[in-house]
Scaffold this active site. Sequence first.
Site, PDB file in Angstrom:
ATOM      1  N   CYS A 113       1.195  -0.999   0.205  1.00  0.00           N
ATOM      2  CA  CYS A 113       0.286  -0.210   0.038  1.00  0.00           C
ATOM      3  C   CYS A 113       0.958   0.921   0.265  1.00  0.00           C
ATOM      4  O   CYS A 113       0.044   2.757  -0.203  1.00  0.00           O
ATOM      5  CB  CYS A 113      -1.183   0.008   1.237  1.00  0.00           C
ATOM      6  N   HIS A 250      -3.409   7.420   2.413  1.00  0.00           N
ATOM      7  CA  HIS A 250      -3.416   5.932   1.816  1.00  0.00           C
ATOM      8  C   HIS A 250      -5.705   5.444   2.423  1.00  0.00           C
ATOM      9  O   HIS A 250      -5.031   6.241   4.226  1.00  0.00           O
ATOM     10  CB  HIS A 250      -3.154   5.066   2.618  1.00  0.00           C
ATOM     11  N   ASN A 280     -10.611  -0.192  -0.240  1.00  0.00           N
ATOM     12  CA  ASN A 280      -8.283   0.512  -0.237  1.00  0.00           C
ATOM     13  C   ASN A 280      -8.269  -0.704  -1.596  1.00  0.00           C
ATOM     14  O   ASN A 280      -7.919  -1.910  -1.453  1.00  0.00           O
ATOM     15  CB  ASN A 280      -8.001  -1.060   1.171  1.00  0.00           C
TER      16      ASN A 280
HETATM   17  N1  ACO Z   1     -18.547  -8.680   8.567  1.00  0.00           N
HETATM   18  C1  ACO Z   1     -18.962  -8.767  10.478  1.00  0.00           C
HETATM   19  N2  ACO Z   1     -18.069  -8.856  11.182  1.00  0.00           N
HETATM   20  C2  ACO Z   1     -17.146  -9.661  10.773  1.00  0.00           C
HETATM   21  C3  ACO Z   1     -15.731  -8.654   9.300  1.00  0.00           C
HETATM   22  C4  ACO Z   1     -17.567  -8.247   8.743  1.00  0.00           C
HETATM   23  N3  ACO Z   1     -17.073  -8.447   7.022  1.00  0.00           N
HETATM   24  N4  ACO Z   1     -14.781  -9.172   9.447  1.00  0.00           N
HETATM   25  C5  ACO Z   1     -14.482  -9.921  10.343  1.00  0.00           C
HETATM   26  N5  ACO Z   1     -15.818  -9.557  11.324  1.00  0.00           N
HETATM   27  C6  ACO Z   1     -16.131  -9.994  12.560  1.00  0.00           C
HETATM   28  C7  ACO Z   1     -14.877 -10.761  13.149  1.00  0.00           C
HETATM   29  O1  ACO Z   1     -14.769 -12.461  13.137  1.00  0.00           O
HETATM   30  C8  ACO Z   1     -15.185 -10.143  15.239  1.00  0.00           C
HETATM   31  O2  ACO Z   1     -15.778 -11.405  15.323  1.00  0.00           O
HETATM   32  P1  ACO Z   1     -15.502 -12.423  16.910  1.00  0.00           P
HETATM   33  O3  ACO Z   1     -15.377 -11.137  17.978  1.00  0.00           O
HETATM   34  O4  ACO Z   1     -16.750 -13.067  17.185  1.00  0.00           O
HETATM   35  O5  ACO Z   1     -14.689 -12.870  16.795  1.00  0.00           O
HETATM   36  C9  ACO Z   1     -15.364  -9.276  14.611  1.00  0.00           C
HETATM   37  O6  ACO Z   1     -15.775  -9.384  13.465  1.00  0.00           O
HETATM   38  C10 ACO Z   1     -14.538  -7.823  15.511  1.00  0.00           C
HETATM   39  O7  ACO Z   1     -13.420  -8.354  14.836  1.00  0.00           O
HETATM   40  P2  ACO Z   1     -12.069  -7.200  14.704  1.00  0.00           P
HETATM   41  O8  ACO Z   1     -11.093  -8.007  13.854  1.00  0.00           O
HETATM   42  O9  ACO Z   1     -11.482  -7.585  16.234  1.00  0.00           O
HETATM   43  O10 ACO Z   1     -12.546  -5.555  13.765  1.00  0.00           O
HETATM   44  P3  ACO Z   1     -12.010  -4.315  13.737  1.00  0.00           P
HETATM   45  O11 ACO Z   1     -12.394  -3.708  14.823  1.00  0.00           O
HETATM   46  O12 ACO Z   1     -10.718  -4.663  14.176  1.00  0.00           O
HETATM   47  O13 ACO Z   1     -11.954  -4.264  12.579  1.00  0.00           O
HETATM   48  C11 ACO Z   1     -10.720  -4.460  10.725  1.00  0.00           C
HETATM   49  C12 ACO Z   1     -11.664  -5.124  11.256  1.00  0.00           C
HETATM   50  C13 ACO Z   1     -11.387  -3.432   9.467  1.00  0.00           C
HETATM   51  C14 ACO Z   1     -10.135  -5.237   9.664  1.00  0.00           C
HETATM   52  C15 ACO Z   1      -9.625  -3.560  11.933  1.00  0.00           C
HETATM   53  O14 ACO Z   1      -8.477  -4.229  11.727  1.00  0.00           O
HETATM   54  C16 ACO Z   1      -8.750  -2.475  10.240  1.00  0.00           C
HETATM   55  O15 ACO Z   1      -8.689  -1.848   9.348  1.00  0.00           O
HETATM   56  N6  ACO Z   1      -7.425  -2.735  10.681  1.00  0.00           N
HETATM   57  C17 ACO Z   1      -6.639  -2.329   9.934  1.00  0.00           C
HETATM   58  C18 ACO Z   1      -6.466  -2.891   7.671  1.00  0.00           C
HETATM   59  C19 ACO Z   1      -5.623  -1.909   7.031  1.00  0.00           C
HETATM   60  O16 ACO Z   1      -5.782  -0.722   7.591  1.00  0.00           O
HETATM   61  N7  ACO Z   1      -5.260  -2.584   6.666  1.00  0.00           N
HETATM   62  C20 ACO Z   1      -4.396  -2.204   5.112  1.00  0.00           C
HETATM   63  C21 ACO Z   1      -3.338  -2.178   5.555  1.00  0.00           C
HETATM   64  S1  ACO Z   1      -2.437  -1.472   3.961  1.00  0.00           S
HETATM   65  C22 ACO Z   1      -1.992  -2.771   3.310  1.00  0.00           C
HETATM   66  O17 ACO Z   1      -0.608  -3.061   3.127  1.00  0.00           O
HETATM   67  C23 ACO Z   1      -3.094  -3.741   2.307  1.00  0.00           C
END
Ligand code: ACO
Length: 323
Positions: A113, A250, A280
């Site tokens: 990214c 980003h 993203n």
């Molecule tokens: N729909 C519904 N529920 C979901 C989904 C979904 N699409 N995805 C995950 N969940 C659930 C999980 O299973 C979890 O359930 P559980 O509590 O029963 O285990 C719950 O939601 C919470 O999951 P978390 O991972 O803790 O959720 P979080 O609030 O952290 O959000 C997210 C997840 C959006 C991925 C967040 O962590 C995030 O944005 N992280 C950074 C990601 C990022 O920026 N990536 C790009 C980097 S750049 C690159 O190089 C590609």
Amino acid sequence: MIRSIVRGNGAALPRRIMKNADFEGMVETSDEWIVQRTGIRQRHVAADDETTASLGEAAGRAALDSAGLTPADIDLIVLATSTPNNTFPATAVDIQNRLGMHHGFAFDMQAVCSGFVYAVATADLYIRGGLAKRVLVIGSETFSRILDWSDRSTCVLFGDGAGAVVLEAAQGTGGIADRGVLAASLRSDGVHKEKLFVDGGPSTTGTVGHLKMEGREVFKHAVGMITDVIEATFAQAGITAQDLDWFVPHQANKRIIDASAKKLGIAEQKVVVTVDLHGNTSAASVPLALSVAVADGRIKKGDLVLLEAMGGGFTWGAVLLRW
Ligand code: ACO
């Protein structure tokens, strides 16, 4: 001194738009969850005939048109991508050929990214080092091809697209009032390589593999890394957040963007947000966001613009430029 000024920019998006609701029959998720956790409302998804090379070519042509230039005027193409058309040759040379350009040189840059930020910083060095006068810098991705479409924790987050800028050598005074790239700061730390990676590759599995991410871990590191590298860039240029006209981060997650801007003291109205429209798009996200803010008249000639990205590796970086 020589500065690398932005002479034009452009973008290209796949025809198909996929809304959050379109996932509801595929995985257990909801529009409400995706919007609340990420700010994403839709993303573009490439059809079979749309590839990293074709999208990159279209964005490159749009940038050349806006610059009033043709491929004959370009010396170098730097393509930031993690989703090349082939393992080799570089997709940049494919784009070079599609543009009918048989002079100069072209190469890919792989920093996930952060790729576009790395590519702009690299192109600036080629220009200032005298190896190129005009560089077409492209970020193009088809992340839809490396997603596990049954994994709800990753498949809802990414989209496809491409954006580009033309950088051109121009004489500057060396001061902060110059147009062009004014400061850059790049970082990586491979200790985090397993927090966001693709589980395949030519030298290991012989396959392309699928994206794996520990989302919570990425989130935990993102704001600190982003703000550190931006503060280093501010210090290099001798400016503060108040001097900025636009912050173009980003576009991975609205909560990361908001928290970073808040920590840096960047006013909300100066932040360009397009994650709702594109999801993203990895290395394409910053130039796509630029294209939206330039097209709607927000970013204008002479504005002080901060680009930032963080991604797999981890890699992270920032570029300060005057448009
Ligand atoms: N729909 C519904 N529920 C979901 C989904 C979904 N699409 N995805 C995950 N969940 C659930 C999980 O299973 C979890 O359930 P559980 O509590 O029963 O285990 C719950 O939601 C919470 O999951 P978390 O991972 O803790 O959720 P979080 O609030 O952290 O959000 C997210 C997840 C959006 C991925 C967040 O962590 C995030 O944005 N992280 C950074 C990601 C990022 O920026 N990536 C790009 C980097 S750049 C690159 O190089 C590609």
